[in-house]
Structure formats: structure tokens, C-alpha cells
Design an enzyme around this catalytic site. Sequence first.
Site, PDB file in Angstrom:
ATOM      1  N   SER A 144       0.859  -1.183   0.000  1.00 11.53           N
ATOM      2  CA  SER A 144       0.000   0.000   0.000  1.00 11.53           C
ATOM      3  C   SER A 144       0.894   1.231   0.000  1.00 11.53           C
ATOM      4  CB  SER A 144      -0.857   0.015   1.266  1.00 11.53           C
ATOM      5  OG  SER A 144      -1.508   1.249   1.407  1.00 11.53           O
ATOM      6  N   TYR A 157      -1.638  -1.358  10.349  1.00  9.88           N
ATOM      7  CA  TYR A 157      -1.606  -1.534   8.885  1.00  9.88           C
ATOM      8  C   TYR A 157      -0.350  -0.900   8.294  1.00  9.88           C
ATOM      9  CZ  TYR A 157      -3.602  -1.403   4.085  1.00  9.88           C
ATOM     10  OH  TYR A 157      -3.850  -1.550   2.730  1.00  9.88           O
TER      11      TYR A 157
END
Length: 320
Positions: A144, A157
Site C-alpha cells: 500500500s 496496517y
Amino acid sequence: MKDFKGKVAFITGGASGAGLGQAKVFSEAGCKVVIADIRQDHIDEAMAYFTSKKADVHAVRLDLTDRKAYAAAADEVERVYGSPPQLLINTAGVNTFGPAEASTFEDYDWVIGVCLGGVINGMVTFVPRMIKAGKGGHIATTSSWGGFMGFANDAPYAAAKAAVNNLMESYYLALKPYGIGVSVLCPTNIRSNIAEAIYTRPKQLESTGYNANEKTVDFLRSIHAQGMDPVELAGWLKRGIENEQLYILPFTNAEQTLKDNFQRVLDFSTPEGTKRQDELAKKRQAERANISDPYQSTDSGWGKARPDLTWVNESARAKK
Ligand SMILES: NC(=O)c1ccc[n+]([C@@H]2O[C@H](COP(=O)([O-])OP(=O)(O)OC[C@H]3O[C@@H](n4cnc5c(N)ncnc54)[C@H](O)[C@@H]3O)[C@@H](O)[C@H]2O)c1
């Protein structure tokens, strides 16, 4: 890797969102595709699509944090297609949002377990099998843009994705002698079902410090509805694999965005730079006050602490 015809592709999270887009693109490019996913409803929908296209796609129900089950899935691939994959795509991932200071061990264990542990399980399971098969290949992991920085509302995350970036760079260097390429895809917003990730959170890890419920899921759905089309994203991935790129940044202003990102790292390593970054953050905060920023204006309770954690200073956080 440039020729995908007849190659076996194993795609985790392949039944939804980014992974499903990848399954479609690599199936159309001639791969025999295995989609591995924890959600049976996602698998059923995806398989209905591939059956209608008469595509050579096989589905495996897998919780990729379960190492024994992962090994059994790898055996199944060899049984069905006669060899381990030549293309491994680690895409399954989950997310949940809330103040870093409210995070529980279980918030970390779940998100890092899937987003980093799941990738590690894929590498340890498949890399030796791919090397022994002697056919070379390519491994790509969906990380990401969030792996390049920290977020006050997304600590587990961001930590998992940063680790995944370095993990892939390590394997990029290690697997070159075996003719196995490695890439890491770093997207921003994707049109996917990740808003529903909390539905797959295991019972034993359910204790969270975040406010996560149907309202926050609905808010996230509205955000991800505006994301990049998964097939378009898979096109970026395919081109990156063809070009043997380690980092695949699927947006047009990638160079400047990365330069700004590394300037931020340099800034935070000096007192003057830290001041500059704090001023920039204030400026961005003021700009956001003048535009309609869905993250700032939502009343869904997204990104907040579990209501009983009254020691979390939400009003001070909002001013950051
Ligand atoms: N959606 C975004 O905006 C965005 C942005 C950047 C990166 N990503 C990354 O893209 C990847 C794909 O996510 P997506 O947005 O397509 O979401 P998605 O929810 O549509 O797809 C992810 C799939 O992974 C599966 N999954 C979750 N936990 C699993 C487990 N333990 N074992 C096996 N399968 C599991 C889910 O069932 C789902 O089908 C993730 O790694 C995510 O972190 C997403």
C-alpha cells in the site's frame, strides 16, 4: 516475466477487489489461476464469473494465517495443475482504523497477522517449491502507499505494509539467481470490499480499541467506491511484472510523490526539518477545514477509539 500463457498463478484474496481484478487480468493473459480466499461468498461470486467465461480458474478456501492449511493449499495446486505456481501474488489484506494509542494486542495480531504474516506464510510455503521446480517465475505482493509513512489512525496496517515493502526488497535480491522476479504494488484507494474486512476478524482476536461497527463500515464503503478500478490496477501490476520492476506505483505522479515522501523522512531527522513538517501539517489541517474532506467531516465515528476508552483525547486528536 513477459509470457503468461500456461503459467500457474496463485492469488491470495483473489475472490474480491484487487485480487479479483488480478485474477481476471492474468486469466485473460493465459494463466491457469488459483484464487485463495477466506470468504466463501466472495469465492462463489468470483467462480460464477469465471465459469461464465469458461476460464481455467480453481478456488481454494484458505485462511492464510493458518500455516498447515497453507501447505495443504500448495499441495492442492500441485495436484490440480501439476506444478507449483510460476506466478505468486500475495494480495489478501485487512484493515481497521482507530487511534494508535487505543490499539490492543489483538488489533496488531489480526492486521499484522494477515497483512504481513500472510505474506510471510506465502513466501515460506512457495519459494522453496518454486526454486525446486526450476522454472523461474515471479512473486508480487500487494502492499500500500500506506507502507511509506505512519498514520495516527492506522498504525498496525502502516507497520505491516512498511515491513512488506522491505520483505519484498529482500526477496528481490535473494531470488534473482533463481530467475524469480519480485515486485511490490503500492496502491492508494481501490474500489474493493475492504470496508467489510472486520467481518473476517477471528473471534479469538475480537478485542479492539477502535470504534468499528456497521456505521464505520458504511462510511468506508463510500470512500472505497471512489477508488481505482481493480482491473485497471491489475494492468499496472502486469506491466510492472513484465518490466521486472521491484516497486510498482500505480499513479501518474509517482516520482514527485515519492520525492516528497523521502523529503519528509529527511526532515524528521533534523530539528529544522521537524519544524517544517509540523508547519506543513498545520497548513494541510487549515486547508482541509476549507474543503469538504470526508475523513474530517464524517459523523460515523470512523477512526475513533472504542467509546469506553474515555482517556483517549478525541478533541486534541481532531486538532492534529
Ligand atoms: N482498498 C484499498 O483502498 C487499498 C489500498 C491500498 C492497498 N490495499 C491492499 O490491497 C489488498 C487487497 O485488498 P482489497 O482492497 O482488494 O480488499 P477486499 O476486501 O476486496 O479483498 C481482500 C480479500 O482478502 C480476503 N482475506 C481477508 N483475510 C484473509 C485471510 N486471513 N485469508 C485469506 N483471505 C483473506 C478477503 O476475504 C477478501 O476477499 C490488501 O492487501 C490491501 O491492504 C487496499
